[in-house]
Design a protein around this motif. Structure first.
Motif, mmCIF file in Angstrom:
data_model
loop_
_atom_site.group_PDB
_atom_site.id
_atom_site.type_symbol
_atom_site.label_atom_id
_atom_site.label_comp_id
_atom_site.label_asym_id
_atom_site.label_seq_id
_atom_site.Cartn_x
_atom_site.Cartn_y
_atom_site.Cartn_z
ATOM 1 N N GLY A 356 0.839 -1.193 0.000
ATOM 2 C CA GLY A 356 0.000 0.000 0.000
ATOM 3 C C GLY A 356 0.871 1.239 0.000
ATOM 4 N N PRO A 357 0.296 2.371 -0.298
ATOM 5 C CA PRO A 357 1.067 3.621 -0.307
ATOM 6 C C PRO A 357 1.476 4.015 1.101
ATOM 7 C CG PRO A 357 -1.263 4.081 -0.595
ATOM 8 C CD PRO A 357 -1.127 2.594 -0.647
ATOM 9 N N SER A 358 2.347 5.002 1.196
ATOM 10 C CA SER A 358 2.786 5.491 2.501
ATOM 11 C C SER A 358 1.584 6.013 3.284
ATOM 12 C CB SER A 358 3.813 6.608 2.317
ATOM 13 O OG SER A 358 4.226 7.122 3.554
ATOM 14 N N GLY A 359 1.505 5.601 4.558
ATOM 15 C CA GLY A 359 0.398 6.031 5.394
ATOM 16 C C GLY A 359 -0.838 5.174 5.252
ATOM 17 N N ALA A 360 -0.716 4.043 4.553
ATOM 18 C CA ALA A 360 -1.888 3.181 4.345
ATOM 19 C C ALA A 360 -2.237 2.377 5.592
ATOM 20 C CB ALA A 360 -1.628 2.235 3.174
ATOM 21 N N GLY A 361 -1.285 2.256 6.531
ATOM 22 C CA GLY A 361 -1.551 1.490 7.751
ATOM 23 C C GLY A 361 -0.862 0.142 7.781
ATOM 24 N N LYS A 362 0.142 -0.061 6.934
ATOM 25 C CA LYS A 362 0.807 -1.367 6.840
ATOM 26 C C LYS A 362 1.526 -1.720 8.147
ATOM 27 C CE LYS A 362 3.326 -0.080 3.327
ATOM 28 N NZ LYS A 362 2.842 1.318 3.225
ATOM 29 N N SER A 363 2.322 -0.784 8.635
ATOM 30 C CA SER A 363 3.072 -1.048 9.871
ATOM 31 C C SER A 363 2.145 -1.190 11.068
ATOM 32 C CB SER A 363 4.091 0.061 10.130
ATOM 33 O OG SER A 363 5.111 0.043 9.153
ATOM 34 N N VAL A 364 1.056 -0.438 11.068
ATOM 35 C CA VAL A 364 0.093 -0.541 12.163
ATOM 36 C C VAL A 364 -0.549 -1.922 12.152
ATOM 37 C CG1 VAL A 364 -2.023 0.405 13.156
ATOM 38 C CG2 VAL A 364 -0.342 1.928 12.113
ATOM 39 N N LEU A 365 -0.930 -2.407 10.978
ATOM 40 C CA LEU A 365 -1.520 -3.736 10.875
ATOM 41 C C LEU A 365 -0.526 -4.804 11.327
ATOM 42 C CD1 LEU A 365 -3.958 -5.176 8.431
ATOM 43 C CD2 LEU A 365 -1.769 -6.360 8.558
ATOM 44 N N ALA A 366 0.754 -4.651 10.942
ATOM 45 C CA ALA A 366 1.775 -5.605 11.366
ATOM 46 C C ALA A 366 1.930 -5.591 12.883
ATOM 47 C CB ALA A 366 3.104 -5.281 10.692
ATOM 48 N N ALA A 367 1.923 -4.392 13.471
ATOM 49 C CA ALA A 367 2.069 -4.282 14.926
ATOM 50 C C ALA A 367 0.885 -4.905 15.650
ATOM 51 C CB ALA A 367 2.207 -2.811 15.320
ATOM 52 N N VAL A 368 -0.309 -4.720 15.118
ATOM 53 C CA VAL A 368 -1.499 -5.317 15.726
ATOM 54 C C VAL A 368 -1.451 -6.828 15.597
ATOM 55 C CG1 VAL A 368 -4.006 -5.517 15.515
ATOM 56 C CG2 VAL A 368 -2.931 -3.269 15.449
ATOM 57 N N ALA A 369 -0.988 -7.328 14.450
ATOM 58 C CA ALA A 369 -0.906 -8.773 14.237
ATOM 59 C C ALA A 369 0.075 -9.429 15.201
ATOM 60 C CB ALA A 369 -0.484 -9.065 12.798
ATOM 61 N N ALA A 370 1.145 -8.703 15.546
ATOM 62 C CA ALA A 370 2.151 -9.247 16.461
ATOM 63 C C ALA A 370 1.873 -8.878 17.910
ATOM 64 C CB ALA A 370 3.533 -8.732 16.068
ATOM 65 N N ARG A 371 0.798 -8.196 18.127
ATOM 66 C CA ARG A 371 0.402 -7.647 19.432
ATOM 67 C C ARG A 371 1.470 -6.765 20.051
ATOM 68 N NH1 ARG A 371 -1.662 -8.986 25.369
ATOM 69 N NH2 ARG A 371 -2.820 -7.056 25.415
ATOM 70 N N LEU A 372 2.052 -5.911 19.191
ATOM 71 C CA LEU A 372 2.921 -4.855 19.675
ATOM 72 C C LEU A 372 2.099 -3.623 20.012
ATOM 73 C CD1 LEU A 372 5.916 -5.247 17.210
ATOM 74 C CD2 LEU A 372 5.665 -6.162 19.520
ATOM 75 N N ARG A 373 0.865 -3.609 19.591
ATOM 76 C CA ARG A 373 -0.110 -2.626 20.026
ATOM 77 C C ARG A 373 -1.480 -3.264 19.924
ATOM 78 N NH1 ARG A 373 0.129 2.577 16.388
ATOM 79 N NH2 ARG A 373 -1.450 3.245 17.902
ATOM 80 N N ASP A 374 -2.412 -2.788 20.724
ATOM 81 C CA ASP A 374 -3.765 -3.331 20.719
ATOM 82 C C ASP A 374 -4.689 -2.445 19.895
ATOM 83 O OD1 ASP A 374 -3.255 -5.580 22.310
ATOM 84 O OD2 ASP A 374 -3.461 -4.407 24.156
ATOM 85 N N PRO A 375 -5.654 -3.041 19.232
ATOM 86 C CA PRO A 375 -6.606 -2.232 18.456
ATOM 87 C C PRO A 375 -7.502 -1.415 19.376
ATOM 88 C CG PRO A 375 -7.275 -4.547 18.489
ATOM 89 C CD PRO A 375 -5.915 -4.488 19.120
ATOM 90 N N SER A 376 -7.986 -0.308 18.842
ATOM 91 C CA SER A 376 -8.924 0.510 19.613
ATOM 92 C C SER A 376 -10.249 -0.206 19.749
ATOM 93 C CB SER A 376 -9.113 1.869 18.917
ATOM 94 O OG SER A 376 -7.871 2.516 18.735
#
Length: 550
Positions: A356-376
């Motif tokens: 996806g383009p820059s700012g699409a949320g790729k890294s956020v999705l990866a972090a959520v998948a690895a539970r490096l952050r929790d979804p709202s």
């Protein structure tokens, strides 16, 4: 949460010892003028003065011993409290995860854990010292009243002025101490940021600009320091003026009483010493300054302790191939929607390229998948079990993560790959699988090479990061973790990932069409939403998809 009272109580056995020595010191201080006064009277009378001089010498020796023990106990108390507080702060930072420390700059956190923790640890000794310091003036007032009530009245009037000076000092210095520490933290944050990007700064020729940016806060720090010293100097000067007035008042009244025959020469000498003790209350400015710095340090430490640790469940994972499910997952930060109602059911054992383009949320999705952050809102499940319900130990063995700029931890290359040093065989296998062994084998000491001294390119660091994540049993999450590799090495590693014999699920954030082409599925994100989930060949027919790689 942590409070000044809690930090003070952590002195354990040291604080009673400090308090006991403070009482002994106060007792010696109060007894010595009377004993010396008796010695003076005995000398005048010409009889029995040797006994009083021996008592005076004994009291002086006891006072010296108490001071030595107090200095040792104070240092030991501060050291132990600092270690306890730093340990607690580091645990909160680490267990809070990336989300917990997101509101803090790295340099500011380091300042809080190092310098501010030491300031906070002074709370116990400073509080005990401040309380104990009130004993000599109060005792002096009582003993002066015993000698002569008029002496006590003259003394009391002067001490009230000293107390007023101290109260004003304490009130003014509290806010300044906090402002000084906060400015120190901001400077440390800017410096840490600059050191991280030092190569970029040098290559861009902006060294002078960066120097001005980092040091731009020095005038503010200087201003807070000057205000602190001005308050201290003003209070010290006021105490220096009031102190002699107390002494003069007591001596004047004592002289009149001596002439009237109401006090002896020895009692007048004792009264003068007690007046000096009362005037010495002004020396408390240093102790009150320590208290102010300790309160500021506790407050800044409390903000770190307020970080909520990531809560983990107690469940294990059932047998499975790494099926990854996103159920209504949204992530909102500072009012910005980073992921918007993502619903996915990714089969286990497949390679999924996230593009996806820059700012699409790729890294956020990866972090959520690895539970490096929790979804709202919503939840992510691995083989049917919500990640938040899985125990920490099980989760970190099941899920491995590698990043674009991996932070390598350990003393040696081998420890960077396997921090727990479980098995040299496992370390070697992970290094071979990710082609890290190719360059590690050429180092003088191989896997025992000092990590700090090992010359490594960005791609070589990425390979070590991949090797560290490789042992994961169920899911590999790679967030642009091959971006710095040369084409040939990247192709080799991608082939290893796509042909993984352990049949784990692989979630790979990438900007390279070749990597997406080798994946089983491509997850196309745009503005936090899933635009498509399909094979690369099918999506390639879409011009907008091709533009993602342009």
């Amino acid at each position: 949460m942590i409070t000044f009272k809690e930090v003070t109580k952590h002195g354990r056995g040291w604080l009673p010892l400090i308090g006991l020595n403070a009482l002994i010191g106060s007792g010696v201080t109060l007894a010595l003028p009377t004993v010396l006064g008796r010695s003076v009277d005995s000398i005048v009378a010409g009889d029995g003065y040797v006994r009083w001089l021996i008592v005076a010498a004994s009291l002086i020796g006891l006072g010296i011993a108490a001071s030595i023990v107090d200095a040792f106990a104070g240092a030991a108390c501060v050291a132990e409290t600092t270690a306890w507080l730093r340990n607690r702060l580091v645990r909160h930072v680490v267990h809070g995860g990336p989300d917990g420390s997101r509101d803090f700059e790295t340099g500011d956190l380091v300042t809080r854990v190092s310098a501010n923790a030491t300031d906070a640890a002074q709370a116990g000794p400073a509080a005990v010292t401040a309380i104990a310091a009130t004993a000599p003036p109060l005792g002096s007032l009582v003993l002066l009243a015993v000698i002569d009530p008029w002496l006590a009245a003259a003394f009391f009037g002067g001490v009230l002025l000293v107390i007023l000076v101290l109260w004003t000092f304490a009130k003014r210095t509290a806010g300044v101490s906090l402002a000084y520490q906060e400015t120190q933290g901001r400077i440390a944050a800017l410096l840490s940021e600059s050191l991280t990007g030092i190569r970029t700064i040098q290559s861009a020729g902006t060294t002078d600009l960066e120097e001005r940016r980092v040091l731009g806060l020095l005038p503010e720090l200087h201003r807070h320091g000057v205000v602190t010293w001005r308050i201290l100097a003003r209070s010290g000067a006021q105490a220096a003026v009031v102190g002699p007035l107390v002494l003069v008042a007591v001596l004047a009244v004592g002289g009149l009483q001596l002439v009237a025959g109401n006090v002896t020469a020895g009692e007048l000498f004792a009264a003068s010493q007690y007046a000096v003790l009362g005037a010495g209350l002004g020396n408390l400015t240093g102790v009150l300054g320590e208290l102010a710095r300790a309160k500021a340090g506790v407050r800044r430490s409390a903000e770190v302790i307020a970080i909520e640790p990531v809560a983990h469940g107690t469940l294990s994972l059932p047998r499975g191939s790494g099926q990854l499910t996103f159920d209504g997952v949204s992530v909102v930060a500072n009012g910005n929607v980073l992921l918007d109602n993502v619903n996915l059911d990714l089969p286990g054992g497949v390679t999924v390229a996230v593009v996806g383009p820059s700012g699409a949320g790729k890294s956020v999705l990866a972090a959520v998948a690895a539970r490096l952050r929790d979804p709202s809102t919503g939840q992510v499940s691995l083989d049917g079990v919500p990640l938040q319900a899985v125990s920490r130990h099980v989760l970190r063995h099941a899920v491995g993560c590698a990043f674009e700029r991996p932070q390598l931890i350990g003393r040696t290359i081998g420890e960077a790959i396997d921090p727990h040093a479980v098995s040299p065989v496992r370390t070697l296998a992970a290094a071979r699988a990710t082609h890290a062994h190719d360059f590690v084998g050429r180092l003088p000491d191989g896997y025992f090479t000092s990590l700090r001294k090992a010359p490594m390119s960005g791609g070589e660091r990425q390979r070590l990061g991949l090797a560290r994540a490789w042992p994961a049993r169920r899911l590999l999450v790679l967030d642009d973790a091959t971006s710095s590799l040369d084409t040939a090495t990247e192709r080799q590693i991608t082939r290893t990932l796509t042909e993984d014999r352990r049949h784990r699920t692989r979630l790979i954030v990438t900007h390279r069409p070749a990597t997406a082409a080798r994946a089983d599925l491509v997850l196309w994100l745009d503005h936090g939403r899933v635009r498509a989930l399909a094979p690369h060949a099918d999506l390639w027919q879409n011009a907008s998809y091709r533009a993602v790689f342009a």
